[in-house]
Structure formats: C-alpha cells, structure tokens
Design an enzyme around this catalytic site. Structure first.
Site, PDB file in Angstrom:
ATOM      1  N   ARG A 242     -30.729 -47.863 -12.831  1.00 44.79           N
ATOM      2  CA  ARG A 242     -30.861 -46.563 -13.747  1.00 44.79           C
ATOM      3  C   ARG A 242     -32.260 -45.741 -13.565  1.00 44.79           C
ATOM      4  O   ARG A 242     -32.142 -44.497 -13.538  1.00 44.79           O
ATOM      5  CB  ARG A 242     -31.072 -47.104 -15.272  1.00 44.79           C
ATOM      6  CG  ARG A 242     -30.012 -48.038 -15.758  1.00 44.79           C
ATOM      7  CD  ARG A 242     -28.564 -47.743 -15.391  1.00 44.79           C
ATOM      8  NE  ARG A 242     -27.804 -48.710 -16.256  1.00 44.79           N
ATOM      9  CZ  ARG A 242     -27.103 -49.574 -15.599  1.00 44.79           C
ATOM     10  NH1 ARG A 242     -26.997 -49.970 -14.161  1.00 44.79           N
ATOM     11  NH2 ARG A 242     -26.049 -50.186 -16.045  1.00 44.79           N
TER      12      ARG A 242
ATOM     13  N   ARG B 165     -36.514 -51.717 -18.393  1.00 48.27           N
ATOM     14  CA  ARG B 165     -36.684 -50.869 -19.319  1.00 48.27           C
ATOM     15  C   ARG B 165     -37.123 -51.664 -20.737  1.00 48.27           C
ATOM     16  O   ARG B 165     -37.710 -51.184 -21.685  1.00 48.27           O
ATOM     17  CB  ARG B 165     -35.884 -49.733 -19.797  1.00 48.27           C
ATOM     18  CG  ARG B 165     -35.442 -48.834 -18.421  1.00 48.27           C
ATOM     19  CD  ARG B 165     -34.417 -47.852 -18.632  1.00 48.27           C
ATOM     20  NE  ARG B 165     -33.307 -48.382 -19.278  1.00 48.27           N
ATOM     21  CZ  ARG B 165     -32.482 -49.392 -18.395  1.00 48.27           C
ATOM     22  NH1 ARG B 165     -32.670 -49.825 -17.124  1.00 48.27           N
ATOM     23  NH2 ARG B 165     -31.147 -49.907 -19.210  1.00 48.27           N
ATOM     24  N   GLN B 166     -36.268 -52.647 -20.806  1.00 42.72           N
ATOM     25  CA  GLN B 166     -36.080 -53.394 -22.107  1.00 42.72           C
ATOM     26  C   GLN B 166     -37.226 -54.392 -21.941  1.00 42.72           C
ATOM     27  O   GLN B 166     -36.832 -55.710 -21.781  1.00 42.72           O
ATOM     28  CB  GLN B 166     -34.885 -53.973 -22.355  1.00 42.72           C
ATOM     29  CG  GLN B 166     -33.857 -52.600 -22.415  1.00 42.72           C
ATOM     30  CD  GLN B 166     -32.361 -53.044 -22.421  1.00 42.72           C
ATOM     31  OE1 GLN B 166     -31.886 -54.112 -22.779  1.00 42.72           O
ATOM     32  NE2 GLN B 166     -31.437 -51.931 -22.048  1.00 42.72           N
TER      33      GLN B 166
ATOM     34  N   ASN C 130     -31.224 -54.383 -17.274  1.00 46.83           N
ATOM     35  CA  ASN C 130     -32.084 -54.023 -18.592  1.00 46.83           C
ATOM     36  C   ASN C 130     -33.445 -54.274 -18.432  1.00 46.83           C
ATOM     37  O   ASN C 130     -34.309 -53.888 -19.169  1.00 46.83           O
ATOM     38  CB  ASN C 130     -31.479 -55.059 -19.735  1.00 46.83           C
ATOM     39  CG  ASN C 130     -29.910 -54.621 -20.026  1.00 46.83           C
ATOM     40  OD1 ASN C 130     -29.428 -55.711 -20.295  1.00 46.83           O
ATOM     41  ND2 ASN C 130     -29.469 -53.489 -19.572  1.00 46.83           N
TER      42      ASN C 130
ATOM     43  N   CYS D 230      -4.152 -31.583 -12.932  1.00 43.53           N
ATOM     44  CA  CYS D 230      -3.722 -31.189 -11.567  1.00 43.53           C
ATOM     45  C   CYS D 230      -4.882 -31.051 -10.618  1.00 43.53           C
ATOM     46  O   CYS D 230      -4.410 -31.413  -9.373  1.00 43.53           O
ATOM     47  CB  CYS D 230      -3.028 -29.686 -11.617  1.00 43.53           C
ATOM     48  SG  CYS D 230      -4.061 -28.354 -12.046  1.00 43.53           S
TER      49      CYS D 230
END
Length: 1028
Positions: free
Chosen positions: A15, A477-478, A474, A594
């Site tokens: 991330r 950051r966590q 995770n 399309c």
C-alpha cells in the site's frame, strides 16, 4: 527490506509503494535518522518512520520515565516508571517490533552546547523535540555545514500549540513535487495559430495548471509536435495553449498530450535567520494572523525556558505575565511584526507543561512525512515553519479556576494540564462506538487509551467492530498488530493491544459489519446508549449507512479517511451541522462497455477487461454452473427436458462447461492456449474484418481514429514471457476450478512448451455478429439476449457427446469457483491479469503496466501510508474532546490535507439547513415528528393525526421502499380505512415504524415537499423500542 539488492517486501509495503514509489522506498531503506526526545511527539514520529521502512533510527533521550509520561508515550508502562528507566531504552524494543527491516538503537548521551556533534555526520536527517532553542541553533548550523547538508527538523508540542521547522539546505532537489499520476489527455483539435490552442476530446477536463509541461504522441497531421516538450497556459477546463503552431503542418486527427513530471529545487534558510523573518504556512484561514502570533509567543516561551531552566507553571498567572512581557519585547525584533495575542500567550504559558495526545498524534503524522521527504526528495517540503493550535478547546472551560488544570499524580496529568479535570472526567465515562479497526481504528484506540476514554469505574465503554482478519500488508500501517497476529480478528487483537497501553479501559469487541442485516444488534436501543460514533471505514456506502443511523438516533458522528498522503476529517453534530449524506461526491465514471470489449484506449481499460475475464471465467461461470446443477441435479433429466424443447435457464453455458471438462493438466494447458488465440488473435481479426482500416463514418471521418485504436493480431510465442505467463496462470486457474492436480514441474516453461506442441488451434471463422460501438449501451443490455434455437440445438448435441465420452457424469456436476485475492503472490491471480492486460495492450499499441500498477488497479487498492493515518486519527480525537465539552458550532473544525504538497486546511463544518414547508413550519435533517396510535388506528387516522399535530396534511406516506399511500395510485384511496398494523405488518417485538411523509406545495403545479421522518408508535405507551 534487503539493502544489498533493494528488494522490496511487497507483502508488507504494497500500500505504501503506491504512495512513495520504489525509488523513494529504496532511498529510505538506506537512510539513517537521529531523533532526540521520546515524549509524546517523539514516540509518534519514531512509530511512523519505522513503519515507513527507513534503514536505522537512533532514539535519544536523557529523561527517566515518570507517571506523567504514561499519558503521552504509548510504549511506556507502569514497570518502566517503577524502575525509572530511561525513556529511549524503555521504548526501543517495542519500536523495533514495528518493522523487522529497521534497526532501532537508543542513546542517552548528554546533548548541550559543549557536545561534540561529529557523531551526527552518519545520519541523513536529524529530528529534535523537547530541545532548547540555543541547542537547536547549534545543531542546525552543524547540519548545514556538512556536505551534503544533513536535513534538519525541529518540532514541539506545548499544550494545545505546536510548531515544526524544516531546513534541508540551500538547494534541495525534489523529483516529484506532487506525487500525482501524470495526466493523459485525448486531443480533439489543435489550431494552427500563435498561440496554438489544444482542445480536449469530448470536453473532458484536462486537469492541468499553467506552467506545467506536456509532451505529445500519436498526432496525425501536426506531426512536428510528437515527442516535443511544451509548457502550457490554461485557457479553460477543456483547452490550453502551447505556443506558436502557425508554421507547423495542419492538424488532422488523434493525439494524446501527456503531462510531464518536472523536478523542482527548493531553497531553505537556517534557523537563526528564520527566527527573525519566518516563512509560515497557514492552515486555518479563519485565523490568518495565528502563525506569526504563535511564533512570537513560542519565542517568548523559549526565552523563558533559557532564563529559568523550566517551563511556566500550570495555570500560573505570574509566569504568564512574564511570558507576555517577553513576547512584546521579542515582537519588536522581528522583521515581520504582528500584534501580540494575549490569549495565545496566556494559554501557551498555562498549558505548556501539558501534552494533548491527539495533537501529538496529528502533528507527529505531519512531521514524520517531512522526515520522509528529507530522506527521499519525494513530494514538496514544508517551507519552513508550520504552526497551529486547538485553542477552541478552551471555549467552554472556566479559565479562572486553575485548580482544574493542576496535576493529581496520575497518568492523566499531562492531559489535565490542557483540558482540565471536568473534561477528563467526562472522557472517562464516555460510551464510544468505533466502526472499523484498520489503520485509522488502531490509531484511534491508541489515542483513546491516552485520553483515558471509557476508564470510568461505573460508566464508559468502547464498542468496536470489524469482521476482517489481519493480513501481512496491514502491519505497515495498523501498528497494534504484529506478525504473530496474522489471520487473527482485528477487533479482538486491537483491543488486547490497547489494554497494554491503558489497562483501565473497557472495550467490547465485535466481528460484525454495521449494515441493515445487523440492525438486530446495532438497533435504536444500542445507539441511545452511545455518546459518539467514530467511523474508520474504507468505503462510501458503509459511511452513508452509519451516518443515516446516527441521524435517526441523534448521535454525533466523527468520520475520517485517507488516500495516500491525502486525508479528511468531518465532525457531525446533532442539531448543529449537516450530515455525511447531506453532500454527495460525483459518481465515478464507468468505462463504456464497448470500450472495454472492443475499443480500449488506456491501460486502465485493458486491466479492467482482464479483471472482468478473470471474474467471468473463474468465478461467475463456475458459480452459475453449480447453481444450474444444484437446481436440476440429473444429467439425463436435463437432456430429456431440452430435447422436448423446454428452455432451462443457464443450460447453454452449463452444457458448454461440462462438455469441455478437462481430464488432466494437459487439457488445462490446451484450454489456456485456445483462450489466448480467442482473446488476442481471433478478436483482432474479427474487428478488422468488421471494420477495415479504411472504414469511414457517415460524416466522412475515419472510424479508426483517436481514441479508437485498430488492433493488431498477436501471434503466440512461448519465448515471450507475457505469453508464457498467460498460459501458465490461466492453466493453473482452470486446474483450480476443475480440481485437476499439477506439480511445480508441470508449470515450467519446458513442460508447458512440450504440451503446447500437441494443442490444435481452431481456425478463425468470420462472424456476422454485430459489434457494439455505442458508448451508452450497458453490459446488462447485452446479457438480456435470449438463447437462440440454434444454440439450444448445439447444447443438446454437446451434452449427448459429453455423455458418450464419459465427461458428463455426476462427479463433474460441481466446480470450484475462485475468489480473486490480490495479496497472495503465489495463487496466479495477479499474474493472469497482468499478462492478459499487457498482451491486450500490445495488441492495441497501448503502453503496458508493470505488475505493481496492475495489482493496484485490478485490486482497487487504496494507497496508504502511516503518516496520513496518524494525522487524521489525531484530528478526529481533537473534535471528540470538543463534543464531550459540548462546544458551540464555531469551535468545530473539519480538515482536508495533502501532506505531499503540502496543504492543510481547517474549515468550519457546514451548518445544518432548515427546509421550509409553510411559512411557520420548517424542519432540519435532525428533526423527527412523532405520532402515537392504537390497535385500531387506520391510515386515515394517521393522516388526520399528523394534520392535527403539525398543522400540515400529508399527500404521500412511504415505508422504506413500499408506498403505503399515494392518492393517484389505483386502490390506494381504499387503504385509508385499513389499520396501520395491517398495512405495515410489524413483528411482535416491533413497537414503532419510521415513515416518510410528503406534503402538498403551497402553489399549484409545484412538486410535493418532503417532510421529516415520522415515527409512528403502534401503541400509546410504546417508547424506546425496535424499528420495523
């Protein structure tokens, strides 16, 4: 992260890689940082830059752990206080656990004017907190004298005020000032003039700014522009000029303008110079004078410290008066003088000894991002001072009672010095509902632990819910999670980790989503016992739902979110502000069907096409196959019914799949090779057959012109890595859904090549099937086409053939659908999408994308970094304190920031709007009308009751999506005699229902006016019950 070959652990950093890029990540992995002062701000900075992945961090502190520190340093514990451990040594091991790739050292050497600073030359960045100004000057001068200069940052939080100063040397080169993706603009026309004016295709917004640079490619006619680099001047949202094009050839058609990333050099002055003439960054435009006023006040605080060897005493008027005198004197020495703000000086002096944990969290995120900029040259650095405050907290405090702020010998003394004991008491008894326990949720729990939320002996509870399990990605950051927690529930794990920060907290962890299906758990009664809801969600729909529940139950809501270095916070207060649902972002533009199917123009189109093929072939079709055979069970029965002419839904696809059922790995490889030919050769030949290169539209223009690109059929080559990757990953996925075993040797290039030599490739046969070119046609429109009689005949023939060869048997009536998993690097999912997307890109002459970019787009990954997460969670917790203090509307602040640029903007929330029904009747989103009924209460009784109670007659009554009464609808007038019980049909335990009611406009011909929700109780005595 290994520093010898700079391999990046994508499973951990994926991330963040999307935020910083690999070059910056590798630069960080070789960088050494020195951080002095491990108080509340220092520990936040240390946490964030360790999570980011620097090479090594030395944390320096000479202070011993005290009870006071427990309210600001989340890695200190009671035993550290008891043994009087050095703050750096006490926190070092816990900091090191945050990231195994970062070396963490501690130091407690004495830093003063006599210290030999030569040891700092080994660091790329020096960060000072809790350091006297005279020593800051000395260290700043040393860092500047080194070649190349050592990047210098000093930062402090005093009570409710904070500051940071950056000096990265005389010339600091930045490779990417904004971090934004370069824009690609399809061109409609270019004038042959001076200046030449470029107009965008379909009036699309180019998103450029004057002074930026673009290059051109694929222009037909004015070919001299292809490859050139030109500066733009913006004329409108849809056009820009590029200089003199009058001497160039005439523009014919096509072309793409591509924005160029241009490096930028920033200049800095040293601390000594900047103290007298500061370059300040303003964050709150309602207080434009605040930065200079706080600068002056903090200079006087620095001088007070130098003179008295201490900070002013808490709530001491005598110290505050002395700081005020110093401020007046120092202000005269500044080149850019300002009015000395007495309130700023007073509250700075009163609270300087204190520490407000949410402010250290928010500011720690901001300062940490500046550290990363210093190490990488990625993003625009702060120039050079940032000051802000949260003085709004004082609006409801009794400033005459200094006893409120005095220490009491517990872990909350630093907080008490900032907000007073009355706020501390309210925080202890608070009931909070946190929805989501990811990065923001973890930070929020940490902030709440330091604030002492829900630690009351009789009241207070934090309820947190999150259905997710912890994954390795995770951990970047966590920060409450560690490797041993992978695949454990987030909410339970985070709660346990939070209790190590503050054992007095009460936390109730759940594993539920908050959505309509869990309203039996999170019902109205639940919300009546919640003081505030805090969302830590990653999608808009979930936010909208929680917001609607908060409005319905008059509950305050604090929302926040991040995307890369960007973040936002929003405070929603009953009766005062608008809600989250009051504003709606424009919907994301969908790629026309399309375009995806036949006419891709961008790599995003080919990636989405590949993701769709993955879902269709390996998830949707197997699921539909299982559903078909679960419904009809017997092969013989299906065959008989089809032969009788009976149309069975899904039969054609189910029969095709069973007739192609592979018996071994060889067959899986064969299926993959046939898919390759269909996707990348036959499709291109068919398009060129239907639309030859010289095809023209009715207006005489070429069919194949920008943005349409003619395809080029791809010839399979096993030696092309993309081709091999497609075959190997597709074959593995076929083997997965058909339960076919294979070995690692089977997927080697040699084995696959040998098997491919035996595969018979079906020859291309032109089809008369019409190819959709209308961009307004949706995919669902195509799916409604019924199966033709010819397809039914083919299905019968295929099923008979499958029975004869033994493929159609009871063991083959169930497939194994594959769920797309982006973070598993060995399952082949991203390999398939990357290969398919890039082969299709080459087929259409579109620039390819690497695996990392493909994974982000296909997996819809939101880029994330710990710095932004820390900042938003701190800002939210500041607003929580105001909510607890029942502050007036003017005290609240929403925030938007982009730490990359950087920009930080505080604004007042939107005031609640009042809707007028009649001159004397109005309502807001927070209003709710109430009607009490009875067992025999009819719809007419209800309408009359509303008219009598609220002086306005309903013209329409709706329950959810069911229209109970619309006079123009057939039969609805007869409903007036029916009881409300019969119309709504409540369950036994439901006591009331919320209805939507409209009223006639005062002027004929105008649309009916919506009113507030009307809560109808089925019995007069009913209250506080469950909604229907």
């Amino acid at each position: 992260m290994a520093t010898d070959n700079m391999e990046i652990d994508d499973s951990l950093y994926s991330r963040q890689r999307y935020v910083l890029g690999d070059h910056a990540m590798c630069q960080m992995a070789q960088s050494y940082v020195f951080l002095s002062g491990i108080g509340g701000l220092g520990i936040e900075i240390a946490k964030n830059i360790i999570l980011a992945g620097i090479k090594a961090l030395t944390i320096h502190d000479t202070k011993l752990s005290e009870t006071w520190d427990l309210g600001s340093n989340f890695f200190l514990h009671e035993d550290d206080i008891a043994s009087q451990r050095n703050r750096a040594k006490a926190t070092m091991l816990q900091l090191a656990e945050l990231n195994p790739y970062v070396q963490v050292n501690s130091s407690n050497i004495l830093l003063d004017e006599n210290t030999d600073l030569s040891f700092l030359q080994h660091y790329q960045c020096v960060v000072l907190t809790e350091t006297r100004l005279s020593l800051q000057k000395k260290i700043n001068n040393f860092c500047r004298s080194h070649q190349p200069p050592i990047k210098f940052i000093s930062a402090d939080v005093y009570g409710v005020f904070c500051r940071v100063f950056c000096d990265f040397g005389d010339h600091f080169d930045v490779s990417d000032p904004s971090g934004e993706e370069p824009k690609e603009i399809f061109i409609h026309s270019i004038t042959q003039s001076n200046p030449g004016i470029v107009t965008c295709m379909d009036n699309a917004n180019h998103g450029l700014e004057t002074g930026q640079f673009v290059t051109f490619r694929e222009i037909n006619g004015m070919t001299e522009l292809n490859g050139s680099v030109l500066q733009v001047t913006v004329l409108s949202l849809y056009s820009f000029s590029i200089g003199d094009t009058s001497s160039l050839g005439p523009y014919l058609h096509g072309g793409i303008a591509v924005q160029l990333k241009m490096p930028k050099t920033f200049t800095f002055e040293n601390l000594e110079t900047q103290l007298l003439n500061p370059r300040c960054f303003n964050v709150d435009f309602s207080k434009p004078e605040a930065p200079l006023q706080i600068h002056t006040a903090m200079l006087s605080l620095d001088t007070f410290q130098e003179q008295h060897k201490r900070l002013p005493n808490i709530g001491c008027l005598q110290d505050a008066e002395e700081v005020m005198k110093l401020a007046v004197t120092l202000n005269e020495t500044l080149k850019n003088k300002t009015t000395v703000n007495q309130a700023v000086v007073k509250w700075l002096s009163w609270t300087a000894r204190g520490c407000l944990p949410p402010l250290t969290a928010a500011f720690g995120g901001i300062v940490s991002q500046e550290v990363l900029k210093a190490l990488t040259g990625k993003f625009s650095p702060l120039q050079q001072w940032l000051y802000f405050d949260t003085m709004e907290i004082f609006e409801t405090l009794d400033s005459t009672n200094s006893d409120q702020f005095q220490p009491r010998g517990d872990r909350y003394d630093a907080l008490r010095a900032c907000v007073g004991e009355s706020i501390c008491h309210k925080l202890r008894n608070l009931n909070v509902f946190i929805v989501g326990c990811g990065a923001i949720g973890c930070e929020m729990l940490k902030n709440f632990a330091l604030l002492g939320i829900s630690t009351g002996s009789e009241q207070g509870m934090i309820t947190i819910t999150d259905p997710d399990l912890i994954e390795k990605s995770n951990l970047n950051r966590q920060f409450l999670f560690r490797p041993q927690h992978i695949q454990k529930p987030k909410s339970y794990t985070a709660a346990a980790a939070t209790l190590t920060i503050n054992p007095q907290m009460k936390i109730d962890s759940h594993l539920n989503k908050v959505c309509p299906s869990t309203e039996n758990i999170y019902n109205d009664n639940f919300y009546t016992h919640v003081d505030v809801v805090v969302t830590a969600l990653d999608n808009v729909e979930a936010r909208r739902y929680v917001d609607s529940r908060c409005v319905s139950n008059q509950c305050p809501l604090l929302d926040s979110g991040t995307m890369g270095t960007k973040g936002h916070t929003e405070v929603i207060v009953p009766k005062l502000t608008e809600s989250y649902n009051s504003h709606r972002d424009p919907p994301e533009e969908e790629i026309p069907f399309c375009t995806l199917k036949s006419f891709p123009a961008l790599i995003e189109h080919t990636i989405q096409w590949s993701r769709d093929k993955f879902e269709s072939s390996f998830s949707y079709k197997p699921s539909m196959y299982n559903k078909f055979w679960d419904t009809y069970i017997s092969i013989d029965n299906v065959l008989k019914r089809m032969e009788k002419g009976e149309s069975l839904e899904g039969s054609f696809q189910a029969v095709k799949l069973i007739s192609r059922w592979p018996t071994d790995w060889h067959h899986c490889v064969s299926l993959a090779r046939v898919k390759f030919e269909k996707y990348f050769h036959h499709k291109a030949v068919q398009l060129l057959h239907s639309f030859p290169l010289d095809t023209k539209l009715k207006d005489g223009s070429l069919f194949w012109q920008s943005p349409k690109r003619p395809p080029c059929p791809i010839q399979f080559d096993i030696n092309d890595e993309l081709h091999y990757s497609f075959i190997a990953s597709a074959a593995r996925l076929f083997a997965a859904i058909y339960r076919i075993p294979y070995t690692e040797q089977d997927i080697s290039k040699e084995s696959v090549s040998r098997l491919l030599s035996e595969v018979k490739i079906p020859k291309f046969t032109p089809s008369a099937k019409q190819i959709e070119t209308d961009e307004n046609v949706k995919k669902s429109d195509q799916a409604k086409l019924s199966v033709s009689s010819e397809e039914e005949r083919v299905a019968i023939e295929l099923l008979n053939q499958a029975r004869r060869v033994g493929v159609a048997n009871k063991d083959h009536l169930h497939m194994m659908p594959v769920s797309f998993e982006k973070d598993n690097d060995i399952n082949g999912h991203i390999d398939f999408i990357t290969a398919a997307s890039n082969i299709r890109a080459k087929m259409y002459n579109i620039d390819t994308a690497d695996r990392l970019k493909t994974k982000r787009i296909a997996g819809r990954i939101i880029p994330a970094i710990a710095t932004a997460t820390a900042a938003v969670s701190g800002l939210v917790a500041l607003e929580l304190i105001k909510l607890v203090g029942r502050h007036p509307f003017e005290a609240y602040r929403n925030c938007f920031f982009n730490l990359a640029i950087p920009i930080i903007v505080f604004t007042e929330p939107a005031a609640v709007k009042r809707t007028q029904i009649r001159n004397d009747i109005s309502f807001t989103i927070w209003d709710r009308w109430t009607i009490y009924g009875a067992a025999d209460f009819t719809l007419l009784n209800f309408i009359d009751a509303v008219k009598e109670t609220y002086k306005v007659e309903p013209t329409m009554v709706v329950h959810g999506v069911k229209m109970l009464y619309v006079p123009v609808m057939p039969g609805h007038v007869k409903r007036l005699k029916l009881t409300m019980q019969k119309l709504v049909k409540p369950t036994v335990d439901r006591k009331y229902v919320d209805l939507t009611v409209s009223f006639a406009a005062e002027s004929d011909g105008d649309e009916d006016l919506p009113g507030p929700p009307v809560r109808y109780y089925f019995r007069p005595e009913a209250n506080g019950a469950q909604p229907c």
